[in-house]
Design an enzyme around this catalytic site. Structure first.
Site, PDB file in Angstrom:
ATOM      1  N   SER A   1       0.946  -1.159  -0.042  1.00 27.18           N
ATOM      2  CA  SER A   1       0.070  -0.111  -0.093  1.00 27.18           C
ATOM      3  C   SER A   1       0.991   1.324   0.001  1.00 27.18           C
ATOM      4  CB  SER A   1      -1.009   0.075   1.101  1.00 27.18           C
ATOM      5  OG  SER A   1      -0.270   0.282   2.449  1.00 27.18           O
ATOM      6  N   LYS A   2       0.350   2.420  -0.194  1.00 32.58           N
ATOM      7  CA  LYS A   2       0.858   3.629  -0.229  1.00 32.58           C
ATOM      8  C   LYS A   2       1.528   3.983   0.987  1.00 32.58           C
ATOM      9  CE  LYS A   2       0.111   6.683  -3.845  1.00 32.58           C
ATOM     10  NZ  LYS A   2       1.149   5.669  -4.372  1.00 32.58           N
ATOM     11  N   ARG A   3       1.732   3.416   2.275  1.00 30.25           N
ATOM     12  CA  ARG A   3       2.420   4.088   3.517  1.00 30.25           C
ATOM     13  C   ARG A   3       3.884   4.247   3.152  1.00 30.25           C
ATOM     14  NH1 ARG A   3       0.341  -0.648   5.431  1.00 30.25           N
ATOM     15  NH2 ARG A   3       1.526  -2.294   4.517  1.00 30.25           N
TER      16      ARG A   3
END
Ligand code: GLU
Length: 499
Positions: free
Chosen positions: A255-257
């Site tokens: 994910s984008k984290r």
């Protein structure tokens, strides 16, 4: 019964193409190309509230950029169209009717308020979310009354209350679900649009899809789909749920984290194909890398070309275990592909990245500089930082930057002046520049770095730049002398301020 392979990638235009989606597309495409089958692009645009305006363009552009062309679908058409689900509503209505007629579905008139109440009650009782099947057991008169009133309704799947549903996944074998755990999901919404569950089954059947390869998040919906196929008397295609893609820590879904890289710096994870494109990854490198997420070309080779992947791709070789997305590995692979490009091609591909950094330059003008950077580039976007000083005046270096280890302003100044004289006279070839400067370092009693560093900083404005002698040669004598002169002036000013 045809054995022709027909596979599809069925994105919803609810966001830009994610690398996970690209992996799904790629595996389907590889299987189609491997078998001489057909690869279909189908747009699942029935969730009208979640549509993202330019995502449809992005998905198509990103696929094409990766070299994943579809044989049927938007822009190309085909005998099984339309390929947009929003243009197939009649078909879904027809099969919803059919399911109702066969007693495999029912109309539900529950208001959204009632459904919210049910959800809330179930939550309070610690039960899994779901519908309480209220309308499944309506008395006939009640149903007739609601129909006569023209009450809005949805169509729900009638899941068997007891027993189990067993499905078969090519990689996982049989998976058995307790029917009790399945919900009477909505198939047709009150706005006349189908849900994914109905549309996917109807389309995969009507489009004669032979293999459904999709993300493993759909495994939980698989029994519902199987119930729909069986209720309609249709044969199921082969199902292959692809392994999850994990972030570099291997602990969570990609994910984008923000995450720490191996070299310690913290960065937001890139997840969209267009981000990799903009960051200067080559499509052939991203293609290769994505192909290794859940599949291996061989035990000992990670770099392989498209044709090689097509020749070797087998469904049985897809792994069930989650695949870890390593940004380091992708970067390494990108470097491998960059180094393998012919210089003309690399020059051509760098043009837009230079332009983005404000440097308008042609591929022809870049070509002579390619040998200076080809070995060093990890991405195309690295190029302007290496090459900008060829096309615009080098940044004026702060005097401290000019002074190398174990040197001071005075000794640096002396070294640069001597270098200036040497560079003014030396024959202008890379070899001659190199041997003259090496000789000069000896004459001055300096280590090579002590002389070269101030020249590098003076002419490029940076401490880290392409190899020095090629750089000087390509800058040309005139610019080199002008920039060395400027550095000399800077040091003189610094010296006078010290006194
Ligand atoms: N529209 C679904 C998605 O975007 C497709 C899933 C499938 O391939 O069946 O995830």
């Amino acid at each position: 019964m045809t054995h022709h392979v027909r596979v599809r990638f069925a994105p919803s235009p609810t966001g830009y193409l994610h690398v996970g989606g690209a992996r799904t597309a790629l595996f389907n495409w590889l299987w189609a190309r491997h078998t001489g089958g057909t690869f279909i692009l189908r747009i699942e645009d029935t969730d009208r509230k979640r549509l993202v305006p330019d995502s449809l363009e992005d998905i198509q552009e990103s696929l094409r950029w990766l070299g994943i062309e579809w044989d049927e679908g938007p822009g190309v058409g085909g005998p099984y169209g339309p390929y947009f689900q929003s243009e197939r509503l009649e078909l879904y209505h027809r099969y919803a009717q059919e399911l109702l007629a066969r007693g495999a579905a029912y109309r539900c008139y529950c208001s959204s308020e009632r459904l919210a109440r049910v959800r809330e009650e179930r939550r309070r009782r610690g039960e899994p979310p779901g519908y309480d099947r209220h309308c499944r057991f309506l008395a006939d008169e009640e149903r007739a009354r609601l129909e006569a009133e023209g009450a809005p309704s949805v169509v729900r799947l009638k899941v068997p209350e007891r027993g189990t549903t067993t499905v078969h996944d090519l990689l996982r074998g049989e998976i058995t679900f307790e029917n009790e755990t399945l919900e009477d999901v909505v198939l047709l919404k009150s706005d006349g649009y189908p849900t994914y569950h109905l549309a996917v089954v109807v389309d995969d059947h009507l489009m004669e899809i032979s293999h459904v390869m999709r993300a493993d998040e759909w495994i939980s919906s698989f029994p519902l789909h199987a119930l729909i196929y069986r209720a309609l008397g249709w044969e199921l295609p082969t199902f292959v749920h692809l392994p999850m893609i994990l972030d570099p820590t291997g602990k969570g879904k990609l994910s984008k984290r923000k995450q720490k890289r191996a070299d310690g710096h913290v960065e937001e994870n890139m997840t969209m194909v267009r981000e990799f494109r903009e960051a200067g990854y080559l499509p052939e490198a991203l293609f290769n890398f994505i192909a290794t997420l859940g599949w291996a070309y061989s035990g000992d080779r990670e770099v392989f070309g498209v044709d090689e992947a097509i020749a070797r791709f087998e469904l049985e070789a897809i792994r069930k275990a989650p695949a870890v997305f390593s940004y380091e590995k992708l970067e390494w692979m990108n470097g491998v592909y960059i180094r393998a490009l012919p210089a003309e091609e690399l020059a051509r591909r760098l043009v837009p990245f230079m332009a983005r950094a404000g440097i308008e330059v042609t591929a022809e003008a870049l070509l002579p500089l390619i040998p200076l950077v080809q070995e060093r580039l990890k991405t195309l976007a690295d190029a302007p930082a290496y090459l900008d000083f060829f096309f615009r005046d080098a940044e004026v270096p702060p005097p401290e930057l000019l002074v190398h280890k174990k040197m001071d302003v005075e000794s640096t100044l002396r070294a640069l002046k001597a270098a200036r004289d040497a560079l003014a006279e030396v024959e202008w070839t890379e070899e001659a520049i190199e041997s003259r400067l090496r000789q000069l370092a000896g004459e001055l009693g300096l280590k090579a770095g002590q002389l070269f560093q101030p020249i590098r900083v003076a002419t490029t404005g940076k401490r880290v730049a392409p190899p020095l002698f090629g750089t000087l040669y390509h800058l040309g004598r005139e610019r080199v002398l002008a920039r060395v002169d400027r550095a000399i002036e800077l040091l003189e000013t610094a010296l006078s301020q010290q006194e």
